[in-house]
Design an enzyme around this catalytic site. Structure first.
Site, PDB file in Angstrom:
ATOM      1  CG  HIS A 184      -2.065  -0.945   1.060  1.00 44.55           C
ATOM      2  ND1 HIS A 184      -2.494  -1.794   2.044  1.00 44.55           N
ATOM      3  CD2 HIS A 184      -2.857  -1.174   0.007  1.00 44.55           C
ATOM      4  CE1 HIS A 184      -3.507  -2.505   1.594  1.00 44.55           C
ATOM      5  NE2 HIS A 184      -3.745  -2.153   0.362  1.00 44.55           N
ATOM      6  NE  ARG A 291     -10.408  -3.657 -14.575  1.00 44.87           N
ATOM      7  CZ  ARG A 291      -9.469  -2.971 -15.225  1.00 44.87           C
ATOM      8  NH1 ARG A 291      -9.238  -1.715 -14.908  1.00 44.87           N
ATOM      9  NH2 ARG A 291      -8.765  -3.543 -16.185  1.00 44.87           N
ATOM     10  NE  ARG A 327     -15.237  -5.515 -16.248  1.00 42.42           N
ATOM     11  CZ  ARG A 327     -13.923  -5.734 -16.172  1.00 42.42           C
ATOM     12  NH1 ARG A 327     -13.231  -5.964 -17.275  1.00 42.42           N
ATOM     13  NH2 ARG A 327     -13.309  -5.708 -15.013  1.00 42.42           N
ATOM     14  CD  GLU A 426     -12.798  -9.765 -21.073  1.00 42.64           C
ATOM     15  OE1 GLU A 426     -11.795  -9.274 -20.537  1.00 42.64           O
ATOM     16  OE2 GLU A 426     -13.887  -9.876 -20.484  1.00 42.64           O
ATOM     17  CG  ASN A 449      -5.452  -5.988 -19.423  1.00 45.80           C
ATOM     18  OD1 ASN A 449      -4.691  -5.380 -20.171  1.00 45.80           O
ATOM     19  ND2 ASN A 449      -6.146  -5.388 -18.480  1.00 45.80           N
ATOM     20  CG  ASP A 450      -8.936 -11.352 -19.316  1.00 43.16           C
ATOM     21  OD1 ASP A 450      -8.126 -12.094 -18.734  1.00 43.16           O
ATOM     22  OD2 ASP A 450      -9.798 -10.691 -18.723  1.00 43.16           O
ATOM     23  NE  ARG A 460      -5.190 -10.097 -16.380  1.00 39.88           N
ATOM     24  CZ  ARG A 460      -6.295  -9.369 -16.501  1.00 39.88           C
ATOM     25  NH1 ARG A 460      -7.300  -9.811 -17.245  1.00 39.88           N
ATOM     26  NH2 ARG A 460      -6.403  -8.214 -15.926  1.00 39.88           N
ATOM     27  CB  CYS A 497     -11.240  -0.753 -21.643  1.00 45.18           C
ATOM     28  SG  CYS A 497     -11.986  -2.387 -21.722  1.00 45.18           S
TER      29      CYS A 497
HETATM   30  C1  PEP Z   1      -8.970  -6.778 -20.017  1.00 44.13           C
HETATM   31  O1  PEP Z   1      -9.054  -7.998 -19.879  1.00 44.13           O
HETATM   32  O2  PEP Z   1      -8.225  -6.226 -20.847  1.00 44.13           O
HETATM   33  C2  PEP Z   1      -9.758  -5.888 -19.166  1.00 44.13           C
HETATM   34  C3  PEP Z   1      -9.819  -4.590 -19.378  1.00 44.13           C
HETATM   35  O3  PEP Z   1     -10.421  -6.444 -18.119  1.00 44.13           O
HETATM   36  P1  PEP Z   1      -9.716  -6.853 -16.725  1.00 44.13           P
HETATM   37  O4  PEP Z   1      -8.297  -6.364 -16.780  1.00 44.13           O
HETATM   38  O5  PEP Z   1     -10.554  -6.229 -15.682  1.00 44.13           O
HETATM   39  O6  PEP Z   1      -9.830  -8.345 -16.786  1.00 44.13           O
HETATM   40 MG    MG Z   2     -10.696  -8.846 -18.717  1.00 46.14          MG
END
Ligand code: PEP
Ligand code: MG
Length: 557
Positions: A184, A291, A327, A426, A449-450, A460, A497
């Site tokens: 933190h 989120r 979302r 994703e 990301n996913d 990831r 995103c």
């Molecule tokens: C993603 O997967 O790119 C995304 C924006 O969602 P999260 O990172 O919340 O899984």
């Molecule tokens: Mg995701």
């Protein structure tokens, strides 16, 4: 050239200044033979004082639009926790001095938490230690610490979150012997924009007061007693950073666009309503990803419709007349909720995640949809679905939205029945079938990301395979291109995103794919806005074409 020390984590930025070896105010000495009732009265007064100081810090953070506010609320609850109170009371009644009793119970609770398997609970061990510090501080009567010289670099063994936010605004930065990259303390330093390095080891504590120290938060290093050349180089870099910040601040109120005028909307990702304010301050033109998980985490029961409605309206209030992409709940086996028991899964990332969880718990989904449809009366809410792999997922969610609207209409509740309903791209399936999804989706947003983890078949968060996880791998670019083409053919907007959206090196190619919107952490917006303002549409297209054919990097064995 001076001595270079490597830390475990840093908060971006450079800082140069004289060392100030910071010391925590020493604990008070308990009066000898203090009667237990007097000691316990002091203890309860300290609990009240510590809790109210922590709540005041939470308010201050909240007013500044920082999500870490909740951390202080959680610590305030811990200060008054029953296990702590009962443990200290028992030891004091057995005849232990109060300070020793508090130290013993805090240490015991800390080590119990530190041993747990659950990462979230393990992190609470650090909170417990911070709570102990706060209680002893309150017992000592909140004495004013010695003043820190302006422009100094604070060096400490460790700083609790409360001590971190309490550092005067004029310190140049801080460096600690303890602490880790995800603790933190460093997260708060990043949120405050203070250059800092943590986890430097005890050597930093032996540097004499007044010694010149150069902090490089990006590299997580400190240079003790830099020589003339290092000083000059650092001063040049600091001047360049300051100039960039000034240039970018001048663009703050301008819309995102390329040099030749093509518009590219720059939106922000947020995880808490309070961060919407930060998004606005960094010049976001909308929210590209809210989120909503935060509403559901760290609690014993799911949030009700009114609580959710209030949270969505709070975001709308910060950014009136702006599109707000919210979302639906995206948790699952990888992020379990205490009140939502799920069967253990061998591969949680391939299991009941995102929309799949909503399908198992339509009651939760209905509550969220009702709150969203009600809030949508007051602003431009877009509803976004996570973990979609097939058009049937979208069809199911649309039917659910219609059901929620019908129920609201039957109850005479004010609502908007048909806000834009879009999907995250994703999963590879969603990218490959994007043309089919585009028939019924109001918009797409790429979750890189996913998408990267599923395309490259690399977890990831995998500690060893991180070298294989590149969201800018050509395989991922080709997936994104499929989605972009499908969106363009269907005439629906597409954005991104995932983290890649805030990467200045990737932004030109993302725009070149034809993305209408990039959504990112609020603090990333100014640099991306500046980068795009230097770019032509032809250059962006050339960058995209290169990304699609570049050979992927060879991962080390
Ligand atoms: C993603 O997967 O790119 C995304 C924006 O969602 P999260 O990172 O919340 O899984
Ligand atoms: Mg995701």
């Amino acid at each position: 050239m001076g001595t270079l020390l490597q830390g475990a984590g840093g908060a971006a930025g450079l800082a140069l200044g004289p060392v100030y070896q910071w010391q925590r105010v020493a604990a008070t000495v308990d009066p000898p033979n203090e009667p237990p009732d007097v000691a316990l009265a002091r203890f309860h007064a300290a609990q009240r004082a510590a809790a109210s100081r922590l709540r005041a810090l939470a308010e201050r953070q909240r007013a500044a639009g920082l999500r870490e506010a909740d951390l202080f609320d959680a610590q305030a609850l811990l200060v008054e926790d029953d296990t702590l109170t009962d443990g200290v009371t028992a030891l004091v009644l057995e005849g232990q001095p109060l300070t020793a009793a508090i130290q013993a119970v805090v240490a015991q609770m800390q080590s119990l938490l530190a041993e747990l398997d659950d990462e979230y609970l393990r992190e609470r061990a650090a909170d417990m230690a911070a709570v102990g510090v706060e209680l002893l501080r309150a017992l000592a009567g909140d004495q004013a610490p010695p003043p820190i010289p302006p422009g100094a670099i604070v060096v400490a063994d460790d700083l609790t979150p409360a001590e971190t936010v309490d550092l005067p605004h004029y310190v140049a930065g801080f460096a600690t012997a303890g602490g880790g990259p995800t603790g933190h303390t460093i997260i708060l330093a990043r949120a405050r924009g203070v250059p800092a390095v943590v986890g430097l080891g005890d050597e930093i504590l032996r540097v004499a007061d007044g010694t010149s120290l150069l902090i490089d938060g990006n590299a997580a290093t400190v240079l003790v007693d830099p020589d003339q050349d290092a000083l000059l180089a650092a001063q040049e870099r600091m001047a360049a950073l300051r100039a960039a910040r000034q240039r970018q601040a001048a663009l703050r109120d301008l819309p995102g666009r390329l040099r030749d005028g093509r518009p590219v909307a720059l939106w922000a990702n947020i995880g808490r309503p309070a961060e919407a304010r930060l998004a606005r301050e960094y010049g976001a033109e909308g929210i590209g990803l809210f989120r909503t998980e935060f509403l559901f985490l760290d609690r014993a029961a799911p949030p009700n419709e009114d609580e959710q409605y209030a949270a969505y309206r709070a975001v709308l209030a910060e950014l009136p007349n702006c599109p707000i992409v919210i979302r639906t709940l995206d948790v699952g086996g990888d992020k379990p909720l205490p009140y939502l028991p799920l069967a253990p899964e061998a591969n949680p990332f391939l299991g009941v995640r995102g929309l799949r969880l909503s399908m198992q718990r339509p009651d939760l989904f209905q509550t969220q949809l009702r709150a969203l449809l009600r809030a949508a009366v007051h602003g431009d809410i877009w509803i976004m679905l996570p973990m979609v792999t097939t058009p049937a997922d979208l069809a199911w969610a649309r039917a659910q939205m219609q059901e929620a609207a019908a129920a609201l209409a039957a109850g005479g509740v004010d609502h908007r029945p048909d806000p834009p309903l879009g999907v995250m791209i994703e999963t590879p399936a969603a990218a490959v079938l994007a043309d089919q999804l585009a028939r019924d989706a109001a918009f797409f947003s790429i979750g890189s990301n996913d998408l990267a983890q599923y395309t490259l078949a690399v977890d990831r968060g995998h500690p060893v395979l991180a070298v294989r996880y590149h969201a800018d791998d050509p395989a991922v670019w080709r997936m994104m291109e499929l989605a972009a083409r499908a969106a363009q053919q269907a005439g629906i907007p597409i954005g991104i995103c995932g983290e890649l959206g805030g990467d200045p090196n990737a932004a030109p190619a993302l725009v070149g794919l034809g993305l209408d919107e990039l959504s990112m952490a609020p603090a990333s917006i100014p640099a991306i806005k500046e980068r795009l303002a230097q770019l032509t549409w032809a250059e962006a297209q050339a960058a995209a074409a290169r990304c699609l054919v570049t050979e992927p990097p060879a991962p080390s064995p």
